[in-house]
Write a protein that holds these residues in place. Structure first.
Motif, PDB file in Angstrom:
ATOM      1  N   VAL A 195      27.996  66.188  93.547  1.00  0.00           N
ATOM      2  CA  VAL A 195      26.964  66.570  92.587  1.00  0.00           C
ATOM      3  C   VAL A 195      26.500  65.323  91.854  1.00  0.00           C
ATOM      4  CG1 VAL A 195      26.439  67.898  90.496  1.00  0.00           C
ATOM      5  CG2 VAL A 195      27.849  68.911  92.300  1.00  0.00           C
ATOM      6  N   PRO A 196      25.191  65.043  91.843  1.00  0.00           N
ATOM      7  CA  PRO A 196      24.701  63.848  91.156  1.00  0.00           C
ATOM      8  C   PRO A 196      25.094  63.832  89.686  1.00  0.00           C
ATOM      9  CG  PRO A 196      22.999  64.764  92.574  1.00  0.00           C
ATOM     10  CD  PRO A 196      24.112  65.760  92.558  1.00  0.00           C
ATOM     11  N   ALA A 197      25.326  62.626  89.172  1.00  0.00           N
ATOM     12  CA  ALA A 197      25.812  62.472  87.797  1.00  0.00           C
ATOM     13  C   ALA A 197      24.856  63.083  86.782  1.00  0.00           C
ATOM     14  CB  ALA A 197      26.031  60.988  87.504  1.00  0.00           C
ATOM     15  N   GLN A 198      23.546  63.015  87.054  1.00  0.00           N
ATOM     16  CA  GLN A 198      22.589  63.545  86.085  1.00  0.00           C
ATOM     17  C   GLN A 198      22.544  65.067  86.074  1.00  0.00           C
ATOM     18  OE1 GLN A 198      21.964  61.607  88.768  1.00  0.00           O
ATOM     19  NE2 GLN A 198      19.816  61.715  89.379  1.00  0.00           N
ATOM     20  N   ASP A 199      23.223  65.700  87.039  1.00  0.00           N
ATOM     21  CA  ASP A 199      23.209  67.163  87.126  1.00  0.00           C
ATOM     22  C   ASP A 199      24.435  67.820  86.515  1.00  0.00           C
ATOM     23  OD1 ASP A 199      20.903  66.732  88.514  1.00  0.00           O
ATOM     24  OD2 ASP A 199      21.624  67.484  90.448  1.00  0.00           O
ATOM     25  N   ILE A 200      25.391  67.032  86.031  1.00  0.00           N
ATOM     26  CA  ILE A 200      26.650  67.609  85.562  1.00  0.00           C
ATOM     27  C   ILE A 200      27.273  66.710  84.502  1.00  0.00           C
ATOM     28  CG2 ILE A 200      28.176  66.497  87.258  1.00  0.00           C
ATOM     29  CD1 ILE A 200      29.488  69.308  87.619  1.00  0.00           C
ATOM     30  N   ASP A 201      27.991  67.313  83.560  1.00  0.00           N
ATOM     31  CA  ASP A 201      28.675  66.553  82.516  1.00  0.00           C
ATOM     32  C   ASP A 201      30.085  66.245  82.988  1.00  0.00           C
ATOM     33  OD1 ASP A 201      29.810  65.473  80.277  1.00  0.00           O
ATOM     34  OD2 ASP A 201      29.582  67.248  78.996  1.00  0.00           O
TER      35      ASP A 201
END
Length: 293
Positions: A195-201
């Protein structure tokens, strides 16, 4: 957006998994963009290219995706970096004080395997252990970074990881060495997806594990002693991280090393999950010892 690799070992093809309007998952082939999910793809802005191609409707639907084996979501990394005792409670159950600086070790990249592949138990192993971990995937070269902000920009995304460890090889006595206990074949399952970093904390994800359906670990990445950007920054001071490399951020309390649970045996079923990154499932089998003439 979930990036995956599907197919037989060594012949995986890149796909992106998205939820349709009705909520059902759909897989689209990434072959129009790349032959694999590797360092070159990530460094060239591959994640953004996937978003653009999806939005433009340029990716073909992969109808048979459900029938294919799920491989590691990133091709064999150049380097797998492990972080030890990065949760205070796990350090305590290991009989150690929480570290004041990250504990860093390396794992051979040939330990990486798919999230549902059977897990080989070494022939003479008696203390094989599970470790659910949040995995960091590096998206750009990182060397001597000047800040954690620079480090955060080097994170392409996150994956679920299991750092299988043989404690008898790793810890006791003069012969105990972390490399021996962390280098066994099939000991680093990754995935099922990136999962791309910008899509998840990445700093607030629940981590859990089960053995034969019984709960073992239940924690959160918010309890990490050293968070993901800090680890990338720290490691960059001692090694060059390259796109496609993976950092395993450490495991929380609840492993067999604690003495509260038995070590793994052939036939055991291990499941590990990181919130939003998917659940793995590995069945243990005993690797036969070599026969000598």
């Amino acid at each position: 957006m979930k990036i995956m690799r599907l197919g037989e070992h060594g012949r995986e093809q890149p796909v992106v998994l998205v939820d349709a309007v009705d909520g059902s998952p759909r897989c689209f082939s990434l072959l129009p963009l790349t032959n694999d999910i590797d360092g070159g793809f990530l460094a060239a802005g591959g994640v953004d290219r996937v978003r653009e191609a999806l939005a433009a409707g340029e990716l073909p639907l992969l109808e048979e995706a459900g029938a294919l084996r799920v491989g590691s979501p990133v091709a064999r990394p150049g380097t797998v970096v492990g972080i030890g005792m990065n949760y205070a409670a796990h350090a305590a159950e290991s009989g150690a004080e929480p570290p004041s600086v990250p504990v860093v070790f390396l794992k051979p990249s040939n330990t990486v395997t798919g999230p549902y592949d059977p897990a080989p138990l070494p022939p003479r192993s008696t203390q094989y252990d599970w470790e659910v971990e949040l995995g960091i995937v590096i998206g750009r070269e990182a060397g001597y970074l000047g800040s954690t902000e620079e480090a955060a920009a080097c994170i392409a995304g996150y994956v679920t990881a299991n750092d299988f460890s043989e404690r008898e090889y790793q810890l006791p006595g003069a012969a105990g060495q972390w490399t021996k206990g962390k280098s066994l074949p099939g000991s680093t399952p990754l995935g099922p997806w990136l999962v791309p970093a910008q899509d998840i904390d990445g700093g607030n994800l629940r981590l859990r594990s089960w053995v034969n359906g019984e709960p073992r670990q239940d924690s959160s990445s918010s309890e990490l002693i050293f968070d993901a950007p800090t680890l990338v920054h720290h490691c960059s001071q001692y090694m060059r991280l390259e796109p496609g490399d993976v950092i395993l951020t450490g495991t929380p309390q609840g492993v067999a090393l604690s003495g509260r649970f038995p070590y793994l045996q052939p036939g055991d079923l291990v499941e590990v999950e990181v919130e939003g990154l998917g659940r793995q499932r590995q069945e243990l089998f005993r690797t036969p010892a070599a026969v000598t003439a």
